[in-house]
Design a protein around this motif. Sequence first.
Motif, PDB file in Angstrom:
ATOM      1  N   GLY A   8      -3.217 -15.539 -14.413  1.00 58.36           N
ATOM      2  CA  GLY A   8      -1.552 -14.845 -14.312  1.00 58.36           C
ATOM      3  C   GLY A   8      -0.887 -15.049 -15.700  1.00 58.36           C
ATOM      4  O   GLY A   8      -1.612 -15.357 -16.786  1.00 58.36           O
ATOM      5  N   GLN A  88      -4.212 -10.755 -13.047  1.00 58.24           N
ATOM      6  CA  GLN A  88      -2.827 -10.287 -12.418  1.00 58.24           C
ATOM      7  C   GLN A  88      -2.047  -9.561 -13.424  1.00 58.24           C
ATOM      8  O   GLN A  88      -1.192  -8.967 -13.333  1.00 58.24           O
ATOM      9  CB  GLN A  88      -2.050 -11.166 -11.744  1.00 58.24           C
ATOM     10  CG  GLN A  88      -2.818 -11.944 -10.534  1.00 58.24           C
ATOM     11  CD  GLN A  88      -2.079 -13.005  -9.752  1.00 58.24           C
ATOM     12  OE1 GLN A  88      -1.217 -12.764  -9.177  1.00 58.24           O
ATOM     13  NE2 GLN A  88      -2.501 -14.128 -10.022  1.00 58.24           N
ATOM     14  N   LEU A 105      -6.061  -6.360 -11.528  1.00 55.73           N
ATOM     15  CA  LEU A 105      -5.422  -6.261  -9.884  1.00 55.73           C
ATOM     16  C   LEU A 105      -4.346  -5.397  -9.834  1.00 55.73           C
ATOM     17  O   LEU A 105      -3.797  -4.753  -9.050  1.00 55.73           O
ATOM     18  CB  LEU A 105      -5.181  -7.533  -9.295  1.00 55.73           C
ATOM     19  CG  LEU A 105      -6.307  -8.222  -8.861  1.00 55.73           C
ATOM     20  CD1 LEU A 105      -6.153  -9.691  -8.164  1.00 55.73           C
ATOM     21  CD2 LEU A 105      -7.705  -7.536  -8.143  1.00 55.73           C
ATOM     22  N   HIS A 106      -3.265  -5.624 -11.228  1.00 57.95           N
ATOM     23  CA  HIS A 106      -2.073  -5.060 -11.067  1.00 57.95           C
ATOM     24  C   HIS A 106      -1.812  -3.894 -11.933  1.00 57.95           C
ATOM     25  O   HIS A 106      -0.771  -3.386 -12.364  1.00 57.95           O
ATOM     26  CB  HIS A 106      -0.952  -6.202 -11.465  1.00 57.95           C
ATOM     27  CG  HIS A 106      -0.997  -7.104 -10.170  1.00 57.95           C
ATOM     28  ND1 HIS A 106      -0.256  -8.224 -10.602  1.00 57.95           N
ATOM     29  CD2 HIS A 106      -1.411  -7.211  -8.910  1.00 57.95           C
ATOM     30  CE1 HIS A 106      -0.452  -9.188  -9.377  1.00 57.95           C
ATOM     31  NE2 HIS A 106      -0.945  -8.364  -8.339  1.00 57.95           N
ATOM     32  N   LEU A 162      -2.721  -2.537  -4.184  1.00 54.50           N
ATOM     33  CA  LEU A 162      -3.392  -2.826  -5.336  1.00 54.50           C
ATOM     34  C   LEU A 162      -4.471  -1.745  -5.297  1.00 54.50           C
ATOM     35  O   LEU A 162      -4.964  -1.179  -4.384  1.00 54.50           O
ATOM     36  CB  LEU A 162      -4.287  -3.977  -5.206  1.00 54.50           C
ATOM     37  CG  LEU A 162      -3.388  -5.198  -4.924  1.00 54.50           C
ATOM     38  CD1 LEU A 162      -4.352  -6.734  -5.023  1.00 54.50           C
ATOM     39  CD2 LEU A 162      -2.443  -5.486  -6.048  1.00 54.50           C
ATOM     40  N   TRP A 167      -9.813  -4.645  -6.237  1.00 50.91           N
ATOM     41  CA  TRP A 167      -9.487  -5.453  -5.244  1.00 50.91           C
ATOM     42  C   TRP A 167     -10.694  -5.816  -4.699  1.00 50.91           C
ATOM     43  O   TRP A 167     -11.318  -7.268  -4.262  1.00 50.91           O
ATOM     44  CB  TRP A 167      -8.567  -4.997  -4.237  1.00 50.91           C
ATOM     45  CG  TRP A 167      -8.371  -6.168  -2.908  1.00 50.91           C
ATOM     46  CD1 TRP A 167      -8.808  -6.090  -1.673  1.00 50.91           C
ATOM     47  CD2 TRP A 167      -7.898  -7.640  -3.396  1.00 50.91           C
ATOM     48  NE1 TRP A 167      -8.399  -7.329  -0.984  1.00 50.91           N
ATOM     49  CE2 TRP A 167      -8.079  -8.100  -1.936  1.00 50.91           C
ATOM     50  CE3 TRP A 167      -7.443  -8.297  -4.393  1.00 50.91           C
ATOM     51  CZ2 TRP A 167      -7.773  -9.463  -1.502  1.00 50.91           C
ATOM     52  CZ3 TRP A 167      -7.061  -9.705  -4.044  1.00 50.91           C
ATOM     53  CH2 TRP A 167      -7.170 -10.110  -2.745  1.00 50.91           C
ATOM     54  N   THR A 185      -1.093 -18.848 -13.192  1.00 53.26           N
ATOM     55  CA  THR A 185      -0.408 -17.874 -12.132  1.00 53.26           C
ATOM     56  C   THR A 185       0.405 -18.866 -11.202  1.00 53.26           C
ATOM     57  O   THR A 185       0.122 -20.193 -10.891  1.00 53.26           O
ATOM     58  CB  THR A 185      -1.593 -17.415 -11.555  1.00 53.26           C
ATOM     59  OG1 THR A 185      -0.987 -16.702 -10.352  1.00 53.26           O
ATOM     60  CG2 THR A 185      -2.804 -18.199 -10.766  1.00 53.26           C
ATOM     61  N   ALA A 192      -3.325 -11.533  -4.239  1.00 48.23           N
ATOM     62  CA  ALA A 192      -4.104 -12.253  -5.123  1.00 48.23           C
ATOM     63  C   ALA A 192      -4.033 -13.757  -4.941  1.00 48.23           C
ATOM     64  O   ALA A 192      -4.924 -14.375  -5.009  1.00 48.23           O
ATOM     65  CB  ALA A 192      -3.742 -12.205  -6.778  1.00 48.23           C
TER      66      ALA A 192
END
Length: 252
Positions: A8, A88, A105-106, A162, A167, A185, A192
């Motif tokens: 993260g 992320q 993922l983002h 996502l 994912w 994160t 997530a």
Amino acid sequence: MRLVVLSGAGISAESGIPTFRDAQTGLWARFDAEHLATEAAFRADPALVWGWYRWRAAMVAAAMPNAAHRDVAALADEDGHALTVVTQNVDDLHERGGARDVLHLHGRLLASRCIGCSARVTPDPILAPPLPPAGGTRESPPACAACGAAFRPDVVWFGESLPTDAWRAAEAAVNACDLLVVVGTSSLVWPAAGLPDRALHAGTPVLEINPQPTPLSARATAHWPMTATAGLARLRAHVREGAGDVLRPWAG
């Protein structure tokens, strides 16, 4: 050993990139980042939102990977383990730090696409010169030559799903791993935040590296209260000493 690193914003903060929840500065000081990162905000004021993302993209492009990014990559390249990074973060510091199997993922901040037809162009307009000044500025997004709609950052905004492929690949990697390392994160952003529980339910050790406790800390196999750079250096030493035995305690 099959490792998954779930990263993260904390891992990139040591490269000088503010976390998403940090206070905004300059032109953006009066705005809440979570209110700018929505499709509704973009459609209401595209110049404001595009200008903010152009400013953030310029910061990321100028940043350099730190020791934590390099140590993540070295788990595969130097230590010989199978490694998947599930991040992320929307920056590219894992890739520039040497990691090869990275799932975003983002989305990706250094890319954009048409909000209407999803077309892409080269060079990508989110990094096209001239870059915004240090404090950022409002800037109208370019129009798509194919449909006339505006270009938007290729990131996942609040309220959006996502990317399905990323994912599913993340779930598969966590299902198959021998150790899940959660670093930097808050464990507050779903879905997530549910990946560590997937590992724990399967009996897979979960190591959390974060200076502060998070909602995951009490459930994790171990929590190391330290920065990403300190924690990843320590992890590499533990992995070498453990000779691949991931079932031994990962406590401090």
